[in-house]
Design a protein around this motif. Structure first.
Motif, PDB file in Angstrom:
ATOM      1  N   LEU A  35     -44.635 131.218 -75.616  1.00 29.82           N
ATOM      2  CA  LEU A  35     -45.551 130.729 -76.652  1.00 29.82           C
ATOM      3  C   LEU A  35     -44.962 129.531 -77.386  1.00 29.82           C
ATOM      4  O   LEU A  35     -45.693 128.639 -77.818  1.00 29.82           O
ATOM      5  CB  LEU A  35     -45.879 131.859 -77.624  1.00 29.82           C
ATOM      6  N   LYS A  87     -45.640 126.632 -75.175  1.00 29.32           N
ATOM      7  CA  LYS A  87     -47.031 126.231 -75.391  1.00 29.32           C
ATOM      8  C   LYS A  87     -47.151 125.312 -76.600  1.00 29.32           C
ATOM      9  O   LYS A  87     -47.886 124.323 -76.600  1.00 29.32           O
ATOM     10  CB  LYS A  87     -47.885 127.489 -75.576  1.00 29.32           C
ATOM     11  N   SER A  88     -46.384 125.618 -77.637  1.00 24.44           N
ATOM     12  CA  SER A  88     -46.428 124.811 -78.854  1.00 24.44           C
ATOM     13  C   SER A  88     -45.791 123.443 -78.656  1.00 24.44           C
ATOM     14  O   SER A  88     -46.188 122.473 -79.302  1.00 24.44           O
ATOM     15  CB  SER A  88     -45.727 125.560 -79.991  1.00 24.44           C
ATOM     16  N   GLU A 109     -58.998 123.456 -72.217  1.00 28.17           N
ATOM     17  CA  GLU A 109     -58.635 124.729 -72.850  1.00 28.17           C
ATOM     18  C   GLU A 109     -59.274 125.908 -72.128  1.00 28.17           C
ATOM     19  O   GLU A 109     -58.599 126.906 -71.808  1.00 28.17           O
ATOM     20  CB  GLU A 109     -59.077 124.721 -74.315  1.00 28.17           C
ATOM     21  N   THR A 164     -46.924 129.543 -66.908  1.00 23.57           N
ATOM     22  CA  THR A 164     -46.296 128.535 -67.771  1.00 23.57           C
ATOM     23  C   THR A 164     -47.105 127.248 -67.783  1.00 23.57           C
ATOM     24  O   THR A 164     -47.341 126.651 -68.847  1.00 23.57           O
ATOM     25  CB  THR A 164     -44.864 128.253 -67.298  1.00 23.57           C
ATOM     26  N   LEU A 208     -50.229 127.706 -69.862  1.00 27.61           N
ATOM     27  CA  LEU A 208     -49.913 127.724 -71.289  1.00 27.61           C
ATOM     28  C   LEU A 208     -49.649 126.312 -71.806  1.00 27.61           C
ATOM     29  O   LEU A 208     -50.000 125.983 -72.944  1.00 27.61           O
ATOM     30  CB  LEU A 208     -48.706 128.621 -71.555  1.00 27.61           C
ATOM     31  N   LEU A 209     -49.034 125.473 -70.977  1.00 30.66           N
ATOM     32  CA  LEU A 209     -48.805 124.080 -71.381  1.00 30.66           C
ATOM     33  C   LEU A 209     -50.127 123.336 -71.524  1.00 30.66           C
ATOM     34  O   LEU A 209     -50.332 122.593 -72.495  1.00 30.66           O
ATOM     35  CB  LEU A 209     -47.903 123.382 -70.358  1.00 30.66           C
ATOM     36  N   TYR A 223     -53.092 124.702 -72.029  1.00 26.41           N
ATOM     37  CA  TYR A 223     -53.772 125.290 -73.185  1.00 26.41           C
ATOM     38  C   TYR A 223     -53.192 124.757 -74.496  1.00 26.41           C
ATOM     39  O   TYR A 223     -53.945 124.401 -75.413  1.00 26.41           O
ATOM     40  CB  TYR A 223     -53.648 126.816 -73.145  1.00 26.41           C
ATOM     41  N   GLY A 224     -51.864 124.709 -74.595  1.00 27.01           N
ATOM     42  CA  GLY A 224     -51.230 124.228 -75.825  1.00 27.01           C
ATOM     43  C   GLY A 224     -51.621 122.804 -76.152  1.00 27.01           C
ATOM     44  O   GLY A 224     -51.902 122.475 -77.316  1.00 27.01           O
ATOM     45  N   TYR A 225     -51.649 121.950 -75.125  1.00 25.96           N
ATOM     46  CA  TYR A 225     -52.058 120.556 -75.333  1.00 25.96           C
ATOM     47  C   TYR A 225     -53.509 120.498 -75.819  1.00 25.96           C
ATOM     48  O   TYR A 225     -53.827 119.819 -76.807  1.00 25.96           O
ATOM     49  CB  TYR A 225     -51.921 119.763 -74.036  1.00 25.96           C
TER      50      TYR A 225
END
Length: 453
Positions: free
Chosen positions: A297, A300-301, A334, A353, A356-357, A359-361
């Protein structure tokens, strides 16, 4: 209550100083103070996030130790969002009139002290009350940041610098999941509150030292005058609000603000579903340890840092300060990332991973726009804090509703098999994805809306 006027005077913006005349001195001071203000509101807001997300990290140990159930944690988690929503609205209106230096530092300090107190009780109603109070004082941060930007940065810089400021969201989330997950693993769940509390006491002191009030309190001209970037005057015959209060109330007349508020609320549901329940989901559905889930997580941030910084720049430079095209791109990214992430079975760490990258963007780009930038584009400049607060009410009431629904759905999907909890996240995932899809539809409906400059 004679003390009330004294408190209001303390937090009121300072008096204007006699205007400086030397252009070189004005240029030098503006450049120096702008760096200081931008650094303070970005790092300050980001680090203060640690006092908001501690509960997300400690949910599994609290459930495993039998202290609270998922449903009870949903009740506690929703308390911060309801209080934050209305705190952000009220504080947004106050921030337009306040000395941001004092306003921001005070909110961080009280939030820090509340976090320190959280570890002293495991009584449900005490946690609900303390976490709600924490939400109210966390609601000082975003309005203070937006108002500071409107005071120190001009209209045509807004997207770029708002994007930089919005890196505070993923910065704070990354610090929370990486640092607090390790602290909780090593020292127990109480460290998830006491640790960030101590850090943010020091942060509040630092903010009070380095933050600045309005440019005029330094003898500087308004930023629009310095940058030669004044707001266009209304057409002949149009009613022009004569006071800050009237400008604040005028945002209620914008249909686009209402649509944006609902879209932001639905986006925030998905965002906080992943922030607040993502640790539990990765541990139970994908088989990760607490530290590994926190690290994912946090990663992700890190992608979110790029999302927030690039959103403002791309929407300013490529789309000429239009936000809807980037909203569509980020929304599709997203939803795609969530579908793949939820669909893959355990044992595919590289795919998880990567998703998540992505999604984070994408989600941080949407936070940047739907959570504030698009609203302050549309609203009058002197109502920046009020616009941020109005969007915040919808966003965090949405987050609170999500917390209760997610907690209930997770509890309903939990069974005990040979003394071991088994989780079925199917209905929860449908709920999380549905809010993202409807949010994107509403955001796209604002395709023709232009900035009010």
């Amino acid at each position: 209550m004679p003390f009330l006027p004294a408190i209001l005077r303390y937090f009121a913006s300072g008096e204007d100083k006699p205007p400086l005349r030397d252009p070189k001195q004005i240029e030098r001071l503006y450049k120096r103070y702008r760096i200081t203000v931008m650094t303070a509101i970005t790092l300050g807001y980001g680090i203060a996030y640690m006092c908001r997300l501690g509960l997300s990290v400690v949910k599994k140990p609290l459930i495993d130790d039998g202290i609270f159930s998922a449903d009870q944690l949903g009740t506690i988690g929703s308390a911060i969002f309801y209080a934050y929503a209305f705190g952000k609205l009220v504080n947004g209106f106050l921030a337009d009139h306040a000395n941001i230096k004092k306003f921001l530092a005070f909110g961080v300090l009280v939030s820090a002290l509340i976090n320190i107190f959280m570890g002293w009780s495991t009584v449900l109603w005490v946690w609900v009350v303390l976490w709600a109070l924490n939400g109210w004082f966390q609601g000082f941060g975003a309005p203070a940041g937006v108002v500071a930007m409107s005071q120190w940065f001009s209209n045509r810089e807004r997207g770029t610098y708002y994007g930089i400021w919005s890196t505070a969201h993923p910065l704070g989330e990354g610090l929370t999941f990486a640092v607090l997950a390790a602290m909780v693993t090593w020292f127990g769940w109480r460290a998830g509150f006491v640790g960030p509390g101590i850090i943010c006491v020091a942060l509040a002191i630092a903010l009070y030292v380095v933050m600045e009030d309005r440019p005029q309190t330094k003898g500087l001209p308004a930023v629009a005058e310095w940058k030669n970037d004044r707001i266009a005057q209304p057409a002949d015959g149009a009613e022009k609000p004569k006071s800050t209060w009237q400008m604040q109330l005028s945002i209620l007349k914008y249909p686009s603000i209402w649509v944006l508020a609902v879209s932001s609320a639905l986006m925030t549901m998905t965002r906080y579903a992943m922030n607040d329940w993502g640790m539990l989901y990765l541990q139970e559905a994908k088989g990760y340890s607490g530290i590994a889930a926190g690290s994912l997580l946090a990663l992700k941030s890190v992608a979110g840092l790029a999302g927030s910084a690039s959103y403002g720049f791309i929407s300013d430079k490529v789309f000429r300060a239009r936000r809807p095209p980037m909203n569509l791109v980020c929304g599709l990214m997203e939803i795609l990332a969530l579908v793949v992430m939820f669909a893959i079975p355990p044992g595919h760490p590289l795919v998880l991973t990567a998703m998540l990258l992505v999604y984070g963007y994408a989600i941080t780009g949407l936070i940047t726009s739907l959570g504030g930038l698009f609203a302050i584009d549309i609203a009058p400049k002197k109502a920046a804090g009020a616009a941020m607060g109005f969007i915040g009410v919808f966003s965090y009431v949405g987050a609170a509703i999500q917390e209760r629904i997610s907690g209930l759905l997770i509890r309903q999907g939990t069974t005990m098999v040979d003394g071991v909890r088994q989780y079925d996240f199917h209905n929860t995932i449908v709920f999380w994805l549905g809010t993202s899809i409807v949010s994107l539809i509403l955001a796209t409906s604002l395709w023709r809306v232009r900035a009010n400059d």
